[in-house]
Design an enzyme around this catalytic site. Structure first.
Site, PDB file in Angstrom:
ATOM      1  CD  GLU A 270      -9.092 -28.806 -15.435  1.00 35.21           C
ATOM      2  OE1 GLU A 270      -8.197 -28.237 -16.064  1.00 35.21           O
ATOM      3  OE2 GLU A 270     -10.298 -28.708 -15.724  1.00 35.21           O
ATOM      4  CG  ASP A 349     -13.696 -24.157 -17.394  1.00 30.20           C
ATOM      5  OD1 ASP A 349     -13.077 -23.083 -17.357  1.00 30.20           O
ATOM      6  OD2 ASP A 349     -13.248 -25.198 -17.903  1.00 30.20           O
ATOM      7  CD  GLU A 377     -11.826 -24.169 -22.617  1.00 33.69           C
ATOM      8  OE1 GLU A 377     -11.236 -23.301 -21.929  1.00 33.69           O
ATOM      9  OE2 GLU A 377     -11.886 -25.368 -22.297  1.00 33.69           O
TER      10      GLU A 377
HETATM   11  C1  GCV Z   1      -5.395 -24.682 -18.752  1.00 29.60           C
HETATM   12  C2  GCV Z   1     -10.522 -25.682 -18.480  1.00 29.60           C
HETATM   13  C3  GCV Z   1      -9.828 -25.856 -19.794  1.00 29.60           C
HETATM   14  C4  GCV Z   1      -8.402 -26.321 -19.606  1.00 29.60           C
HETATM   15  C5  GCV Z   1      -7.686 -25.316 -18.697  1.00 29.60           C
HETATM   16  C6  GCV Z   1      -8.452 -25.235 -17.392  1.00 29.60           C
HETATM   17  C7  GCV Z   1      -7.863 -24.200 -16.437  1.00 29.60           C
HETATM   18  O1  GCV Z   1     -10.726 -26.928 -17.875  1.00 29.60           O
HETATM   19  O2  GCV Z   1     -10.553 -26.719 -20.610  1.00 29.60           O
HETATM   20  O3  GCV Z   1      -7.802 -26.387 -20.855  1.00 29.60           O
HETATM   21  O4  GCV Z   1      -6.353 -25.659 -18.485  1.00 29.60           O
HETATM   22  O5  GCV Z   1      -9.773 -24.859 -17.653  1.00 29.60           O
HETATM   23  O6  GCV Z   1      -8.422 -23.116 -16.372  1.00 29.60           O
HETATM   24  O7  GCV Z   1      -6.899 -24.482 -15.782  1.00 29.60           O
END
Ligand code: GCV
Length: 662
Positions: A270, A349, A377
Site C-alpha cells: 500500500e 483484509d 474496521e
Molecule cells: C495500516 C487495511 C487498512 C489500512 C491498514 C492496512 C494494513 O488496508 O485499511 O488502514 O494500514 O490494512 O494492514 O497495513
C-alpha cells in the site's frame, strides 16, 4: 482526558470469610515485576474486600492462614504459574517474575468471579510465546482505523508518558499480553524519527513502565529510514553501506532503549517502501534488519500483507487473495531465526468472513504469527457491537493438514507443528484515549478476550465473555445474561446484515463504514463481488484464479467444488447463480433476503434486552452503550435495505416471503 479502569476497577463485593481473611502478602524473591504483582494484589484485595493486606518483608514464621505467598520455582515454562491453596494460604509459584504477575492476576480474577478459595489449584502456561498488540497510532495523535478517540501514546509529534500508560500496562499484563507495538505500521513523517535521539529518552521511560509489567516495547519501522532520514541515498538490503548503517543505528537504539523487543515492518505494501524498489526479496529486506538487531536479542516481525493495490477491475485473473501466498511461499526457509512473518487471519483484509490465510500450513520453516484485528474496521467500527472471539476461535481451530496431527492454526502459531519458539498472535488494537478505552463499552470484551485467548486458546468464547462481564460490571444475573446474549450473537448478527456468503467489501471506500454494494467494485484494490443479473461471486476455483488450490488437501478440493464449499464462504470461492440452492436448502437470493431481515430482527432483540438493564449498569456506561445501540438499530436497517434492494434490482427475483424491498 480521564480514564476508567475497565475490568480492573475492583468494585467492592460480597466475599466469603476466607477471601475477606487475606491479611498479608509475602514475596520470597525481590524484583521489579514481583513488586508490581504484590502491590496489585494489595490494591485489589483492599478495594474488593474492604480490608487492605500488608506487604510483608519477612517470611511469616508459621501462621500462614490468610497469607498470599509468591515464590519463584522452576518447573513450568516461561510465564506459567501454579496457584493453589495450602493450609489456608494462597501460594503462587512460577519460574519467572512474569509468571508470578500472571498468577497474581489469576488470583484477582478468582476473587472477582467469587470462586472458591479452599482447594484452589490452577496451573497454566501461556500457549503462544508472543501475545502482542499492534497500535496503528500516528505521532500527531490520530489513529489509523481508530474508533475510540485519539492516541494515548502520542500527541503533536511527542511521546506521552503518564499515569494512563501504567494502567494500560496493567490491563495488558492482566490478560497475559507481553508485547506491544505503539506506532502505526504506515511509518511516515515524525514516526521515521523514532529511531533517533529525538525520541530515545521518552521511549526509554515508556519501555521501563511496560517492563515493570513484563511487556516488551516494539516499534514499527520505516524500511526507507536511511534515505528518509537524509543519511543515505539507498535502502538496498544488499548494499554494504546500507547494512552497516542499520547495524550502527540498531546499536544506538538498543543502547538507549534497552527494553526494546524489536520492530514490526510493513514493506512494499500500500505504497510503503520496501526491498522491491531495489529488485530484492522480502527475505533480503527482513534478513538485513534481523542481522542488525540480532546482537541485542531483537526480533523483526515482517508483515505478509503484500498485494497489488493498483489492479484493473477488468482483470479477472489477478487475485488479491493469492498475493500473500505468492509473495512469501517460495521464501520459506530463507529467513533468519529472529524474523517472524506476521500473517493476517484471512487473505484479504479483516472482513466479517474470510477463509483462513493459505500461508498457514504452507510455511514450514519460517517463524510465523497470526494477525487479527480487534479494531473493528470492517465489523462495525466500535459503533456496532461485534464480539470477535468466536471468529478467532474458528481461525485457530482450522486444520491446515500441514501434518498428520497438531496442524491447526493454533498449533502452528504456538510453535507445536514446526517446533518454533518465536511465534504467537497479534491484534490490531481497538484502544484510544476515550474514557472507557474502546469507544463502545462492549468492544472491551475483544481487548480482554484477545489477550486471554492468546494465552489460553482452549478457553471458550462464551467463558471469556462471561468473565469479562463479571469483572467489569459485577455479578448481577440479569446483566450477565443479557450482555452474554448480546456478545455471543453479535458477530452472527453483523454477518447476517453485512455482505453475504463470504464476499465482503460492500462498504464505503476509504472509511470502510456503512453499506455501499459497488463501493469497491470498479476500483483498483482487488476487492470485487462480480455481481450481474444472473449471479454473484468470485471464481477462485481451478477454472478461475486457482486460489482454492493454494490450500493443502482435502481443503483445496473442498473449497474448489461448490457442492462441498461451506455455504458461508461460497461467494468467496465461486461465482454462483442467484437460484443456486445452498447446502442449507435455500437459494442464494433467498438466503440474502432472509439473513438481512433476520439480522435486523436480532439487533432489535439485542437492543430490547439491553434497554431492560437500565439502572443495573453504571449510568455513564449505560448511556454510552444505549446511544450506540440506537445507531446500530438504524444502521443495520440501512445495510438490510441497501443490500436487499440491490440484489432484487439486479436479479429481478422477488422475496418468497413478500417482505418490503425497495
Ligand atoms: C495500516 C487495511 C487498512 C489500512 C491498514 C492496512 C494494513 O488496508 O485499511 O488502514 O494500514 O490494512 O494492514 O497495513
Amino acid at each position: 482526558m480521564g480514564f476508567e479502569q475497565a475490568w480492573l476497577s475492583y468494585e467492592k463485593r460480597e466475599v466469603s470469610v476466607q477471601w475477606a481473611g487475606i491479611h498479608m502478602i509475602y514475596a520470597e524473591q525481590k524484583g521489579r515485576i514481583i513488586e508490581h504483582a504484590a502491590t496489585e494484589l494489595q490494591t485489589a484485595f483492599a478495594k474488593i474486600t474492604g480490608k487492605e493486606p500488608v506487604l510483608c518483608l519477612e517470611r511469616p514464621e508459621k501462621e500462614l492462614n490468610g497469607c498470599i505467598l509468591l515464590k519463584q520455582k522452576n518447573g513450568l515454562k516461561e510465564g506459567g504459574y501454579h496457584l493453589f491453596e495450602r493450609e489456608g494460604a494462597l501460594v503462587i509459584e512460577a519460574p519467572d517474575e512474569g509468571g508470578l504477575l500472571y498468577g497474581a492476576f489469576e488470583l484477582i480474577k478468582q476473587l472477582q468471579l467469587g470462586n472458591a478459595y479452599e482447594g484452589m489449584d490452577i496451573c497454566k502456561e501461556p500457549v503462544m510465546p508472543l501475545r502482542m498488540l499492534n497500535h496503528w497510532d500516528n505521532m500527531d495523535g490520530s489513529i489509523e482505523r481508530g474508533y475510540s478517540g485519539n492516541s494515548f501514546f502520542f500527541d503533536n509529534d511527542e511521546i506521552l508518558v503518564d499515569e494512563r500508560i501504567v494502567t494500560y500496562a496493567r490491563l495488558l499484563a492482566s490478560v497475559g499480553i507481553n508485547g506491544t507495538v505503539i506506532n502505526n505500521v504506515n511509518v511516515k513523517d515524525a514516526a521515521t524519527w523514532l529511531i533517533t535521539d529525538r525520541y530515545f529518552e521518552k521511549l526509554r521511560q515508556l519501555s521501563e513502565i511496560l517492563a515493570d509489567y513484563g511487556i516488551k516495547l516494539f516499534l514499527s519501522l520505516n524500511y526507507a529510514a536511511p534515505v528518509e532520514l537524509g543519511e543515505l541515498d539507498s535502502a538496498d538490503p544488499l548494499s554494504e553501506e546500507v547494512r552497516a548503517w542499520w547495524k550502527e543505528r540498531m546499536k544506538l537504539v538498543f543502547t538507549q532503549v534497552p527494553n526494546l523487543g524489536g520492530f514490526l515492518i510493513k514493506a512494499d505494501s500500500e505504497g510503503r517502501p520496501g526491498p522491491f524498489t531495489y529488485g530484492r526479496t522480502h527475505a533480503d529486506g527482513a534478513n538485513m534488519l534481523a542481522e542488525a538487531v540480532e546482537p541485542y536479542g531483537g526480533l523483526i516481525i515482517w508483515r505478509c500483507f503484500v498485494y497489488n493495490c493498483k489492479q484493473d477491475w477488468r482483470d479477472y485473473k489477478t487475485d488479491r487473495a493469492r498475493s500473500g501466498y505468492d509473495n512469501f511461499k517460495e521464501l520459506d526457509g530463507t529467513f533468519r531465526d529472529n524474523v517472524i512473518l506476521q500473517i493476517k487471519n484471512g487473505p484479504m483484509d479483516f472482513q466479517v468472513r474470510e477463509p483462513v490465510h493459505p500461508l498457514f500450513g504452507a510455511l514450514e520453516a519460517t517463524n510465523q504469527m497470526l494477525e487479527v484485528q480487534i479494531a473493528q474496521e470492517y465489523t462495525g467500527q466500535q459503533r456496532h457491537v461485534c464480539y470477535l472471539i468466536p471468529m478467532f476461535k474458528e481461525v485457530l481451530s482450522f486444520r491446515t493438514y500441514a501434518a498428520e496431527t497438531d496442524d491447526t492454526v493454533e498449533d502452528i502459531v504456538s510453535g507445536k507443528t514446526f517446533k518454533q519458539t518465536k511465534c504467537g498472535m497479534a491484534a490490531v488494537a481497538n484502544t484510544g484515549n476515550d474514557e472507557n478505552w474502546t469507544g463502545h463499552d462492549l468492544a472491551a470484551a475483544n481487548f480482554y478476550g484477545f489477550g486471554r485467548l492468546a494465552f489460553e486458546p482452549s478457553a471458550q468464547a462464551e467463558e471469556l465473555a462471561e468473565e469479562w462481564i463479571i469483572r467489569t460490571f459485577g455479578e448481577d444475573k440479569a446483566v450477565r445474561e443479557v450482555l452474554l446474549f448480546i456478545l455471543m450473537n453479535s458477530w452472527r448478527a453483523y454477518e447476517m446484515y453485512n455482505a453475504p456468503l463470504g464476499i465482503g467489501w460492500m462498504v464505503n471506500p476509504s472509511y470502510h463504514y456503512g453499506p455501499s454494494v459497488d463501493g469497491y467494485e470498479y476500483d483498483r484494490w482487488g476487492t470485487y463481488h462480480r455481481a450481474d443479473h444472473v449471479g454473484i461471486g468470485v471464481d477462485r476455483s481451478h477454472q478461475g484464479t486457482g486460489y482454492a488450490g493454494l490450500y493443502r488437501e482435502p481443503n483445496a478440493s473442498m473449497y474448489d467444488n461448490p457442492e462441498s464449499c461451506p455455504d458461508e464462504l461460497l461467494l468467496f470461492f465461486h461465482h454462483m447463480p442467484y437460484d443456486h440452492r445452498l447446502r442449507s436448502g435455500k437459494t442464494v437470493i433467498q438466503h440474502i433476503y432472509d439473513t438481512h431481515f433476520e439480522g435486523v430482527e436480532l439487533v432489535d432483540e439485542m437492543v430490547k434486552r439491553f434497554e431492560g438493564l437500565e439502572g443495573k449498569l453504571p449510568d455513564k456506561a449505560y448511556q454510552r452503550m444505549l446511544e450506540r445501540f440506537h445507531h446500530q438499530k438504524e444502521h443495520s436497517r440501512e445495510w438490510r435495505d441497501q443490500i436487499n434492494s440491490y440484489f432484487y434490482r439486479k436479479s429481478g427475483i422477488a422475496d418468497e416471503k413478500g417482505r418490503k424491498i425497495f
